[in-house]
Enzyme design. Sequence first.
Site, PDB file in Angstrom:
ATOM      1  N   ASP A  22      52.471 -11.239  58.379  1.00  0.00           N
ATOM      2  CA  ASP A  22      53.428 -11.256  59.238  1.00  0.00           C
ATOM      3  C   ASP A  22      52.761 -10.188  59.869  1.00  0.00           C
ATOM      4  OD1 ASP A  22      53.312  -8.369  58.590  1.00  0.00           O
ATOM      5  OD2 ASP A  22      54.871  -8.163  57.329  1.00  0.00           O
ATOM      6  N   HIS A  23      53.725  -9.954  61.191  1.00  0.00           N
ATOM      7  CA  HIS A  23      53.146  -9.054  62.522  1.00  0.00           C
ATOM      8  C   HIS A  23      51.951  -7.983  61.746  1.00  0.00           C
ATOM      9  CE1 HIS A  23      57.102  -7.620  60.800  1.00  0.00           C
ATOM     10  NE2 HIS A  23      56.644  -5.804  61.861  1.00  0.00           N
ATOM     11  N   ARG A  46      39.565 -12.736  26.430  1.00  0.00           N
ATOM     12  CA  ARG A  46      40.793 -13.258  26.218  1.00  0.00           C
ATOM     13  C   ARG A  46      41.594 -12.797  27.047  1.00  0.00           C
ATOM     14  NH1 ARG A  46      36.955  -8.524  27.266  1.00  0.00           N
ATOM     15  NH2 ARG A  46      37.589  -6.580  28.382  1.00  0.00           N
ATOM     16  N   HIS A  47      41.210 -12.396  28.130  1.00  0.00           N
ATOM     17  CA  HIS A  47      41.954 -12.557  29.521  1.00  0.00           C
ATOM     18  C   HIS A  47      42.636 -14.046  30.076  1.00  0.00           C
ATOM     19  CE1 HIS A  47      40.056  -8.812  30.398  1.00  0.00           C
ATOM     20  NE2 HIS A  47      38.876  -9.177  30.303  1.00  0.00           N
TER      21      HIS A  47
END
Length: 139
Positions: free
Chosen positions: A7-8, A131-132
């Site tokens: 964004d800006h 496991r992740h």
Amino acid sequence: MIILACDHAGFPLKEQIKAFFNSENITTIDVGTYSSEPVDYPDYAKAGCERVLENKQNIGIFICGTGIGMSIASNRNPNIRAALCSSTEVASFARKHNDANVLILAGRYMNKNKAIKAIKAFLTTDFEKGRHAIRIKKL
Ligand code: RB5
């Protein structure tokens, strides 16, 4: 492909990051915004996420002032895992443990050098799976 969105408030850092990729001859897709004129971050998160989801290999780098708005908006997409990272170490864990496909940066709280280091860590670190992967499936 690397997808850039901001964004800006993220625009100045996004331009510096884009210049870095250009200097390395790495192509990016920049979905905007393209100036410091105020805009709404959900619009750019949406545009960026759409491009990231086009290909599993794609990585997004999204920036707003704090990184929080971009994170909230991006993570509404079921297949987006957007990680707001404030350091190189956190950026590397976002890949290792979370298989994050979007790196979110806080444009107002991060300088160019720190951002580039976090980006390099994010782009060069692999998901550890195991496991992740079980945890990712539960998201
Ligand atoms: C814009 O002023 C600011 O609110 C936005 O960039 C972001 O920080 C929102 O979370």
